[in-house]
Design a protein around this motif. Structure first.
Motif, PDB file in Angstrom:
ATOM      1  N   ASN A 118      63.204  47.111  44.929  1.00  0.00           N
ATOM      2  CA  ASN A 118      64.380  47.610  45.110  1.00  0.00           C
ATOM      3  C   ASN A 118      64.475  48.588  46.352  1.00  0.00           C
ATOM      4  O   ASN A 118      63.333  49.552  46.835  1.00  0.00           O
ATOM      5  CB  ASN A 118      64.867  48.395  44.018  1.00  0.00           C
ATOM      6  CG  ASN A 118      65.016  47.935  42.864  1.00  0.00           C
ATOM      7  OD1 ASN A 118      64.175  48.015  41.653  1.00  0.00           O
ATOM      8  ND2 ASN A 118      66.344  47.331  42.674  1.00  0.00           N
ATOM      9  N   GLN A 119      65.401  48.571  47.276  1.00  0.00           N
ATOM     10  CA  GLN A 119      65.171  49.073  48.715  1.00  0.00           C
ATOM     11  C   GLN A 119      66.048  49.897  48.984  1.00  0.00           C
ATOM     12  O   GLN A 119      66.681  50.000  50.325  1.00  0.00           O
ATOM     13  CB  GLN A 119      65.021  47.805  49.891  1.00  0.00           C
ATOM     14  CG  GLN A 119      63.993  47.006  49.441  1.00  0.00           C
ATOM     15  CD  GLN A 119      63.631  45.907  50.354  1.00  0.00           C
ATOM     16  OE1 GLN A 119      64.655  45.528  51.250  1.00  0.00           O
ATOM     17  NE2 GLN A 119      62.504  45.296  50.467  1.00  0.00           N
ATOM     18  N   GLY A 120      67.163  50.529  48.351  1.00  0.00           N
ATOM     19  CA  GLY A 120      68.261  51.624  48.826  1.00  0.00           C
ATOM     20  C   GLY A 120      69.554  50.908  48.495  1.00  0.00           C
ATOM     21  O   GLY A 120      69.878  50.351  47.514  1.00  0.00           O
ATOM     22  N   SER A 121      70.286  51.229  49.541  1.00  0.00           N
ATOM     23  CA  SER A 121      71.854  51.066  49.263  1.00  0.00           C
ATOM     24  C   SER A 121      72.478  50.110  50.352  1.00  0.00           C
ATOM     25  O   SER A 121      72.009  49.808  51.303  1.00  0.00           O
ATOM     26  CB  SER A 121      72.424  52.403  49.069  1.00  0.00           C
ATOM     27  OG  SER A 121      72.471  53.037  50.399  1.00  0.00           O
ATOM     28  N   ALA A 122      73.664  49.725  49.923  1.00  0.00           N
ATOM     29  CA  ALA A 122      74.636  49.114  51.057  1.00  0.00           C
ATOM     30  C   ALA A 122      75.842  48.900  50.764  1.00  0.00           C
ATOM     31  O   ALA A 122      76.253  49.641  49.779  1.00  0.00           O
ATOM     32  CB  ALA A 122      74.148  47.390  50.809  1.00  0.00           C
ATOM     33  N   GLU A 123      76.729  48.820  51.810  1.00  0.00           N
ATOM     34  CA  GLU A 123      78.181  49.250  51.699  1.00  0.00           C
ATOM     35  C   GLU A 123      78.822  47.919  52.411  1.00  0.00           C
ATOM     36  O   GLU A 123      78.596  47.391  53.269  1.00  0.00           O
ATOM     37  CB  GLU A 123      78.571  50.385  52.583  1.00  0.00           C
ATOM     38  CG  GLU A 123      80.009  50.916  52.222  1.00  0.00           C
ATOM     39  CD  GLU A 123      80.564  52.020  53.289  1.00  0.00           C
ATOM     40  OE1 GLU A 123      81.677  51.979  53.651  1.00  0.00           O
ATOM     41  OE2 GLU A 123      79.641  52.732  53.432  1.00  0.00           O
ATOM     42  N   VAL A 124      79.870  47.594  51.216  1.00  0.00           N
ATOM     43  CA  VAL A 124      80.592  46.175  51.706  1.00  0.00           C
ATOM     44  C   VAL A 124      82.051  46.541  51.594  1.00  0.00           C
ATOM     45  O   VAL A 124      82.561  47.171  50.667  1.00  0.00           O
ATOM     46  CB  VAL A 124      80.072  45.049  50.681  1.00  0.00           C
ATOM     47  CG1 VAL A 124      80.933  43.950  51.212  1.00  0.00           C
ATOM     48  CG2 VAL A 124      78.787  44.577  50.918  1.00  0.00           C
ATOM     49  N   ASP A 125      82.806  46.305  52.446  1.00  0.00           N
ATOM     50  CA  ASP A 125      84.249  46.312  52.300  1.00  0.00           C
ATOM     51  C   ASP A 125      84.777  45.031  53.092  1.00  0.00           C
ATOM     52  O   ASP A 125      84.325  44.374  53.826  1.00  0.00           O
ATOM     53  CB  ASP A 125      84.772  47.654  53.101  1.00  0.00           C
ATOM     54  CG  ASP A 125      84.685  47.461  54.630  1.00  0.00           C
ATOM     55  OD1 ASP A 125      83.660  47.286  55.153  1.00  0.00           O
ATOM     56  OD2 ASP A 125      85.617  48.147  55.371  1.00  0.00           O
ATOM     57  N   GLY A 126      86.300  45.010  52.642  1.00  0.00           N
ATOM     58  CA  GLY A 126      87.015  43.739  53.071  1.00  0.00           C
ATOM     59  C   GLY A 126      88.476  44.043  53.127  1.00  0.00           C
ATOM     60  O   GLY A 126      88.950  44.857  52.091  1.00  0.00           O
ATOM     61  N   TRP A 127      89.096  42.932  53.340  1.00  0.00           N
ATOM     62  CA  TRP A 127      90.693  42.768  53.277  1.00  0.00           C
ATOM     63  C   TRP A 127      90.826  41.435  52.778  1.00  0.00           C
ATOM     64  O   TRP A 127      90.080  40.607  53.001  1.00  0.00           O
ATOM     65  CB  TRP A 127      91.388  42.995  54.604  1.00  0.00           C
ATOM     66  CG  TRP A 127      91.393  44.328  55.211  1.00  0.00           C
ATOM     67  CD1 TRP A 127      90.580  44.781  55.873  1.00  0.00           C
ATOM     68  CD2 TRP A 127      92.255  45.392  54.728  1.00  0.00           C
ATOM     69  NE1 TRP A 127      90.978  46.241  56.096  1.00  0.00           N
ATOM     70  CE2 TRP A 127      91.968  46.481  55.461  1.00  0.00           C
ATOM     71  CE3 TRP A 127      93.471  45.325  54.050  1.00  0.00           C
ATOM     72  CZ2 TRP A 127      92.687  47.563  55.447  1.00  0.00           C
ATOM     73  CZ3 TRP A 127      94.267  46.641  53.920  1.00  0.00           C
ATOM     74  CH2 TRP A 127      93.895  47.682  54.700  1.00  0.00           C
ATOM     75  N   GLU A 128      91.602  41.318  51.760  1.00  0.00           N
ATOM     76  CA  GLU A 128      92.261  40.326  51.177  1.00  0.00           C
ATOM     77  C   GLU A 128      93.729  39.874  51.347  1.00  0.00           C
ATOM     78  O   GLU A 128      94.568  41.014  50.991  1.00  0.00           O
ATOM     79  CB  GLU A 128      92.215  39.926  49.595  1.00  0.00           C
ATOM     80  CG  GLU A 128      90.547  39.815  49.434  1.00  0.00           C
ATOM     81  CD  GLU A 128      90.254  39.488  47.811  1.00  0.00           C
ATOM     82  OE1 GLU A 128      88.985  39.237  47.565  1.00  0.00           O
ATOM     83  OE2 GLU A 128      91.070  40.126  47.155  1.00  0.00           O
ATOM     84  N   LEU A 129      94.172  39.013  52.257  1.00  0.00           N
ATOM     85  CA  LEU A 129      95.549  38.862  52.479  1.00  0.00           C
ATOM     86  C   LEU A 129      95.989  37.509  52.005  1.00  0.00           C
ATOM     87  O   LEU A 129      95.427  36.338  52.372  1.00  0.00           O
ATOM     88  CB  LEU A 129      95.982  38.885  53.983  1.00  0.00           C
ATOM     89  CG  LEU A 129      95.426  40.293  54.531  1.00  0.00           C
ATOM     90  CD1 LEU A 129      95.329  40.211  56.178  1.00  0.00           C
ATOM     91  CD2 LEU A 129      96.004  41.560  54.048  1.00  0.00           C
TER      92      LEU A 129
END
Length: 923
Positions: free
Chosen positions: A774-785
């Protein structure tokens, strides 16, 4: 005649009123979409076709709490695509992985197959595989389930308390038919011919047959449904590539051009040209019994079975870069490796997969009072790979004797260009007189994966006033057990007499036609059987089989959930909400049984052999508790404008193979870096806090436009890290390198040879050991159109959607070791145009997916951007019979994969176009 026309118009008007969106401008439903069927009790209106399927999916999306997308069957036994995964890729945010030119697994919002939980009728399904390249999978493989037996698929992109945990990307529920879904007698059948243009060995046309019969009895209190499907397919693919790229491999390397920040360079293992021929058989069956003794009790017993068997014969022309020289480019890629005094290699492979899935379940629904209901669901499901114990991969190699061939390669183009100097071999390198036996290998998995679940759920509906409309609660027990046997035997058999092998050569012809004639790589490719080679080793007493290593994981999870539904108004807007929480307590036990390492032997000039002793067992345990809340709110801002906000916490459990406590030595070539891998049963699951905001405007019948933004904060990110470790033998002493100052007569192909075993005075081996942490965190974001539009009453319609995904973790190709990144993260898009009127349905679809990381580790593999065009058309001859044609991969696109840099080609594959032609009947 006028009465008949009037009746059709009335039926069309009723259907429009029932299924309309409430918009005064909604389009009239075409009479071609409406079929009136009369049974003993009433007139039933059945709405079918592309348009009705899209409307049903839109209604599910509009009415659901949270972000939910769906696909509905266009008619009984008619799913939009011939493969479930290929249908799912039409949904915004969903892209697929392909195997043998068929969709097999899905990626949702950039999260790969292992991050998506797939259920069948709300139940977790086990999976198994026999190929080492598949690992120990959790994620469902859609190639094993016929689309004709599926009535709908729901994709939950946000978490809910009452939905099983396991999917950070999504939870996907596949629904099959029940007899109470129909009135009285219902039947359908489908017969098609699969025409695969790629076939070189096998049948160009193979059959696929499916059917369903359903009937209700005793005033609809008893129902029975039987659904069956059988499919055969032969196919071919061509591949050019390598077996990967290795860091700092070679001698006398000119590093003056390197400008990559690390000073490292990468050399190819091999240059390959492959020819693959595959035969596949898939069989599905489902038997469902339903019983409703009263209006308040309904019982369902179902049995589902799938059988999947696939055999692939592969031949490969190859050369091996043992000690390359050359000048790397600025990225450090040795694009022009030179090898002197070596040999050509002539490979044969056989891949055999046999997978049996069986699931039996019981569901009881009880309406205890007018406001209180309960549901009990129990199932026991098992998946077995190669249950007969047949080793799934068999491979053999032939080679030129004496190592007198020189060659060079150029990897700067689309495929490598190879030049071979075989002048030192009288008659040339392809003369069978200049080819001898080299080695054989057997390997693969035998897996049994079992899931047992018991779920008791309840719902209380508020019959009074107030915003609270319902309370949902439940408890669930899940036992997930996987047991594996991993086979592996490797032996050099240079004394094998191959005169009876029947070796021949085929010209490579127009393989990989997108790149021109593949003879620029190799002019010929060998033709012989890996099974035939191994049969010869058995006949000549040279065959042996190592005992398998055993690994397993048992997960026991107790889950409880509670949620409440609310409806109210605010400033004239209708507001509905759901708030819930799920608690899970998971205990994990992992075990390994593998032979103890007694010694290492300098066995062959290209290999150091493990000398093993008695089996040794290891067992480790772990566990974790998690609280998973969710909150969804939907606002009817205007009559046709819907706004949503959702928050949920979801989790995905670690890959099974990551948790085995065993240690595996993966690379032991003299002079190279020694590598090993080790599991970690103490891994915690990924956790993600998810936020969604979206607007959806429903402006016509089956027409809408939507835009959504999502953000995911992932903790306990799981990635691979590399440490330098020593590995002890059975006596506790660190392993040493037997190739340094070996004894007289070493290397030796005889095992064991005392003079060639490692000794205490030889250098201790420092293994580059990869493990998962286990190595920490990540952030994912995006758009769906997404936009879905029907062009009035013309019958024409179109769909266009795009998904844009970003993450703050990506594989850093300039970093050596310690990389953590999301596999499968990529943008995607779909464009679909269709026509549905007067019994004629036609559709053409283009799906595109941007480049993504396929696998990480010390050396990554990236799949390059890929687009594919599919089309289908059907015509209803009458109320009972429809003819159809379907085409996939019409332009014969090439799948390409590369390593750390784009010039590090790993695979370039072509499969050819595929067509289905058939007839469908319903009654």
């Amino acid at each position: 005649m006028k009465d008949v026309e009037l009746k059709k118009l009335l039926l069309a008007g009723v259907a429009s009123a029932v299924i309309g969106t409430g918009n005064a401008a909604a389009q009239e439903v075409e009479p071609a979409e409406v079929v009136a069927e009369e049974d003993k009790r009433l007139d039933t209106i059945v709405v079918t076709g592309i348009r009705s399927s899209l409307r049903n999916a839109m209604d599910i999306k509009r009415s659901s709490q949270g972000v939910v997308d769906a696909i509905s069957a266009e008619d009984i036994g008619k799913f939009p695509d011939t493969n479930l995964a290929e249908s799912l890729q039409r949904i915004t945010g969903v892209s697929i992985d392909r195997s043998n030119n068929e969709g097999n697994q899905v990626t949702v919002r950039g999260f790969g197959p292992s991050f998506n939980l797939v259920t069948l009728n709300g139940r977790q399904m086990p999976r198994s595989s026999s190929l080492l390249s598949d690992g120990i999978p959790r994620s469902f493989n859609f190639r094993e389930l016929s689309s004709e037996l599926v009535s709908g698929v729901e994709v939950y992109k946000t978490g809910r308390a009452d939905v099983d945990s396991g999917g950070i990307g999504s939870s996907i529920n596949v629904k099959t038919a029940r007899p109470f879904d129909y009135d009285g007698f219902t039947a359908f059948g489908s017969v098609k011919g699969i025409i695969d243009t790629s076939v070189e060995s096998g049948d160009d046309i193979t059959p696929e047959i499916s059917g369903l019969v359903s009937h209700t009895f005793a005033n609809d209190k008893v129902g029975v449904l039987l659904a069956l499907s059988h499919s055969d397919r032969d196919s071919h693919r061509d591949r050019a590539g390598t077996q990967g790229w290795v860091r700092n491999r070679g001698q006398n390397i000119d590093t003056s051009n390197i400008d990559n920040g690390t000073g490292s360079w990468w050399a190819p293992w091999t240059a390959d040209l492959d020819s693959w021929n595959t035969e596949r058989t898939r069989q599905n069956g489902q038997l469902v019994l339903q019983f409703a003794p009263t209006d308040r009790i309904e019982a369902t017993v179902d049995y589902t079975a799938t059988r999947f068997e696939q055999t692939t014969e592969m031949n490969r022309q190859s050369l091996w870069f043992d000690s390359p020289t050359g000048t790397p480019d600025a990225n450090g890629t040795l694009v022009n490796p030179i090898e002197v005094t070596d040999e050509l290699n002539f490979w044969a492979w056989q891949f055999y997969e046999k997978i049996e899935n069986d699931s039996i379940g019981l569901n009881l629904e009880w309406q205890a009072t007018d406001t209180l209901s309960f549901e009990l669901d129990v199932h026991d499901s098992t998946s077995k790979s190669n249950p007969d114990g047949v080793t799934s991969e068999r491979l053999a190699n032939l080679a030129n004797p004496g190592k007198v061939v020189d060659y060079t390669a150029d990897f700067s183009g689309d495929i490598p260009v190879v030049n071979v100097d075989d002048s030192a071999l009288a008659g040339g390198a392809y003369n069978p007189a200049n080819i001898i036996a080299d080695l054989f290998q057997t390997r693969g998995y035998q897996i049994e994966n079992n899931v047992q679940q018991v779920k008791l759920a309840g719902q209380w509906e508020n019959a009074g006033t107030g915003a609270l409309t319902a309370v949902n609660f439940g408890v669930q027990s899940t036992k997930y057990q996987v047991d594996t046997k991993q086979f592996g035997t490797f032996a050099f058999v240079t004394d094998l007499d191959i005169s009876g092998l029947g070796l021949t050569f085929n010209e490579t012809g127009d393989a990989l036609d997108e790149f021109g004639n593949a003879s620029t790589l190799f002019p010929f490719i060998p033709q012989y059987s890996a099974n035939g080679f191994i049969n010869l080793t058995q006949d000549q007493d040279l065959f042996f089989q190592n005992a398998p290593s055993l690994n397993g994981v048992e997960e026991k999870t107790l889950a409880m959930y509670f949620s409440a539904d609310f409806e109210t108004e605010f400033n004239g807007m209708g507001i509905s909400a759901n708030a819930g929480v799920r608690f899970e307590d998971t205990d994990v036990t992992a075990y390994s049984v593998q032979p103890a390492i007694e010694n290492l032997q300098y066995w062959h000039e290209e290999e150091i052999q493990l000398v093993t002793g008695a089996d040794v067992a290891q067992s480790l345990s772990g566990g974790y508790k998690r609280i998973l809340p969710n909150f969804d709110v939907k606002a009817d801002i205007l009559d046709n404008l819907v706004g949503r906000f959702s928050y949920s916490r979801t989790m995905t459990r670690s890959g099974l193979g990551n948790m085995f406590p065993s240690t595996t030595i993966t690379q032991r070539r003299p002079g190279d870096t020694f590598r090993a891998s080790q599991g970690n049963p103490g891994l915690l699951p990924y956790e993600s806090d998810n936020f969604d905001v979206s607007l959806e405007y429903y402006y016509g019948d089956a027409s809408y436009v939507s835009a959504g933004y999502f953000q995911k904060y992932v903790d306990n990110f799981i990635g691979q890290s590399t440490e330098i470790r020593t590995i002890a033998d059975a006596a506790g002493n660190p392993l040493t390198d037997p190739s340094v100052d070996p004894g007289v007569g070493c290397p030796s192909d005889v095992i064991p040879t005392a003079a060639c075993l490692n000794r205490p005075d030889q250098p201790v081996i420092n293994f580059e050991t990869t493990t998962t942490t286990n190595q920490g965190s990540a952030e994912v974001d995006g758009w769906e159109l997404n936009v879905q539009h029907m062009f009035g009453a013309t019958g024409f319609g179109a769909i266009a959607n795009v998904t844009i995904v970003n993450a703050d973790v990506a594989y850093d190709i300039r970093q050596i070791g310690g990389n953590r990144a999301l596999t499968g993260l990529s943008d995607s898009a779909n464009v679909v145009a269709f026509y549905d009127k007067n019994g004629l349905q036609a559709r053409i679809a283009y799906n595109w997916r941007d480049e993504f990381l396929l696998s990480g580790g010390n050396e990554p593999t990236f799949t390059e951007a890929y687009g594919q065009i599919d089309a289908n058309a059907s015509y209803e001859i009458n109320d009972h019979f429809t003819v159809f044609v379907e085409g996939l991969n019409l332009t014969n696109e090439t799948v390409r994969r590369h390593g750390r840099y784009s010039e590090q080609l790993i695979d370039a594959e072509q499969y050819g176009a595929r067509f289905n032609v058939g007839v469908r009947a319903k009654f």
